[in-house]
Design an enzyme around this catalytic site. Structure first.
Site, PDB file in Angstrom:
ATOM      1  N   GLY A 163      -9.476  -0.877  -0.506  1.00  0.00           N
ATOM      2  CA  GLY A 163      -8.253  -1.538  -0.980  1.00  0.00           C
ATOM      3  C   GLY A 163      -8.546  -2.934  -1.476  1.00  0.00           C
ATOM      4  O   GLY A 163      -9.707  -3.382  -1.510  1.00  0.00           O
ATOM      5  N   ASP A 176     -11.519   5.149   3.701  1.00  0.00           N
ATOM      6  CA  ASP A 176     -10.366   4.896   2.838  1.00  0.00           C
ATOM      7  C   ASP A 176      -9.899   6.238   2.274  1.00  0.00           C
ATOM      8  O   ASP A 176     -10.730   7.057   1.887  1.00  0.00           O
ATOM      9  CB  ASP A 176     -10.753   3.954   1.691  1.00  0.00           C
ATOM     10  CG  ASP A 176      -9.545   3.297   1.067  1.00  0.00           C
ATOM     11  OD1 ASP A 176      -9.427   2.063   1.171  1.00  0.00           O
ATOM     12  OD2 ASP A 176      -8.703   4.021   0.475  1.00  0.00           O
ATOM     13  N   LEU A 219      -7.407  -2.284   8.312  1.00  0.00           N
ATOM     14  CA  LEU A 219      -6.584  -2.747   7.188  1.00  0.00           C
ATOM     15  C   LEU A 219      -5.856  -1.604   6.494  1.00  0.00           C
ATOM     16  O   LEU A 219      -5.028  -1.850   5.611  1.00  0.00           O
ATOM     17  CB  LEU A 219      -7.453  -3.495   6.151  1.00  0.00           C
ATOM     18  CG  LEU A 219      -7.693  -4.990   6.420  1.00  0.00           C
ATOM     19  CD1 LEU A 219      -8.630  -5.187   7.595  1.00  0.00           C
ATOM     20  CD2 LEU A 219      -8.270  -5.672   5.195  1.00  0.00           C
ATOM     21  N   TYR A 251       8.823  -1.346   6.953  1.00  0.00           N
ATOM     22  CA  TYR A 251       7.442  -1.834   6.867  1.00  0.00           C
ATOM     23  C   TYR A 251       7.170  -2.860   7.975  1.00  0.00           C
ATOM     24  O   TYR A 251       6.247  -2.702   8.777  1.00  0.00           O
ATOM     25  CB  TYR A 251       7.191  -2.433   5.478  1.00  0.00           C
ATOM     26  CG  TYR A 251       5.822  -3.041   5.320  1.00  0.00           C
ATOM     27  CD1 TYR A 251       4.678  -2.294   5.585  1.00  0.00           C
ATOM     28  CD2 TYR A 251       5.665  -4.366   4.914  1.00  0.00           C
ATOM     29  CE1 TYR A 251       3.426  -2.851   5.436  1.00  0.00           C
ATOM     30  CE2 TYR A 251       4.415  -4.922   4.764  1.00  0.00           C
ATOM     31  CZ  TYR A 251       3.300  -4.165   5.030  1.00  0.00           C
ATOM     32  OH  TYR A 251       2.062  -4.724   4.894  1.00  0.00           O
TER      33      TYR A 251
END
Ligand code: UDP
Length: 327
Positions: free
Chosen positions: A11, A32, A77, A155
């Site tokens: 990312g 990922d 992350l 979120y």
């Protein structure tokens, strides 16, 4: 040399973090799922002998178990990010943000019990403050969310659950965790596809199109540069005092979105204009924005030597050069 796992390492922020860990001589494993990230983000290091890349999901228990087996540190992350993505896909947001964190903490708890503790950095977000009306937010401030009928807050609420869980593992089991709340992070490789404002403004200006400013443009944000953010994360992970604590990370220099648009226009093409659209047109009828978002960085500065190297002018230059294809 440490062996570090970076989830979401393809990312925007994760790829800069992976590069910096490699530059510091560490071994780096990346997982990922290439949903919002892309292996292109790691192009500069793709053949690096100390980089191990796996395309896969951090919601896969077998993969997570194997991935944490011989690492010294985990940087988590991988997450659903971007206000547009969140507004469009709340189920994906909630599931992607909660379950994998639970899985990683469980696996690290298992290793910890076996006498092999692994330090975890949990990437969280300024969205956890919701719409708290304070002028500057510090880490102990209240979380002030809107109604559950407004998907945007899912979120922040989902990342808040991650924080609660990580802090609970620290309190109950002494699992070493460090939590960073990223404020608006910008820089090369950030895509405009999920609604992020700066790459969108630069794309529009370079195309000679008007910049789309939501509402009246008086909403306030602070933009921090990605490599400054990465350096702060690494300094926190090297600082024993940071364990078990939450840190705001980013810039504390506020700017109104309309002024950001003007700065981009001045830097790229002064003939380009601004077009105002309502939040309802930009997102959905029930969208609610956060009007003012500025961090208090006292805790960060008291804990590490935090000196960002990029002010907004430098950030704009870097992002514009990157978009123009200059290195
Ligand atoms: N915004 C805007 N035009 C755009 C994209 C975003 O005016 O094309 C506004 C958005 O409504 C918000 C701010 O810019 O108030 C920052 O948006 P972004 O999605 O980058 O990050 P946020 O701070 O909302 O997470």
């Amino acid at each position: 040399m440490k062996h570090c796992l970076v989830t979401g390492g393809a990312g925007f922020i994760g790829s800069h973090l992976a590069e910096e860990l490699l530059a510091r001589g560490h071994q780096v494993s990346v997982i990922d799922n290439e949903s919002t990230g892309s292996p292109d983000n790691l192009a500069a290091v793709k053949d690096h002998p100390r980089l191990h890349y796996t395309k896969g999901s951090v919601a896969d228990p077998g993969l997570v178990r194997r991935a944490v087996e011989d690492v010294d540190e985990v940087y988590h992350l991988a997450a659903a990010v971007g206000v547009r993505l969140i507004a469009d896909a709340p189920i994906h947001t909630i599931e992607t943000n909660i379950y994998p964190t639970e899985l990683i903490l469980k696996e690290l708890g298992r290793r910890h019990e076996a006498g092999r503790p692994v330090k975890l950095f949990l990437a969280s977000t300024s969205e956890v403050y919701g719409k708290n009306p304070k002028a500057r937010w510090n880490e102990d401030d209240d979380l002030v969310f809107g109604s559950t009928t407004r998907a945007r807050w899912s979120y922040g609420a989902s990342k808040a659950i991650d924080e609660f869980l990580a802090l609970a593992y620290w309190r109950e089991r002494r699992l070493p965790v460090v939590i960073g709340r990223f404020f608006n992070v910008v820089g090369p490789r950030q895509t405009a596809a999920y609604g992020m404002v700066l790459p969108g403004f630069v794309d529009a200006a370079l195309a000679g199109q008007p910049l789309t400013v939501h509402d009246d443009g008086q909403q306030v944000r602070c933009f921090g540069y990605v490599t400054d953010t990465v350096r702060a994360v690494l300094a926190l992970m090297d600082e024993p005092e940071a364990v078990g604590r939450v840190f705001n990370i980013g810039s504390d220099e506020p700017i109104r979105i309309l002024d950001l648009a003007r700065r981009v226009i001045a830097a790229v093409d002064p003939s380009v204009g601004v077009e105002f659209i309502s939040y309802a047109e930009a997102y959905s009828a029930d969208f609610e924005d956060c009007r003012h978002r500025v961090p208090n960085l006292d805790r960060l500065r008291a804990t590490i030597d935090y000196r960002p190297e990029h002010d907004l002018d430098a950030i704009l230059r870097r992002v514009i050069d990157w978009k123009r294809g200059k290195p």
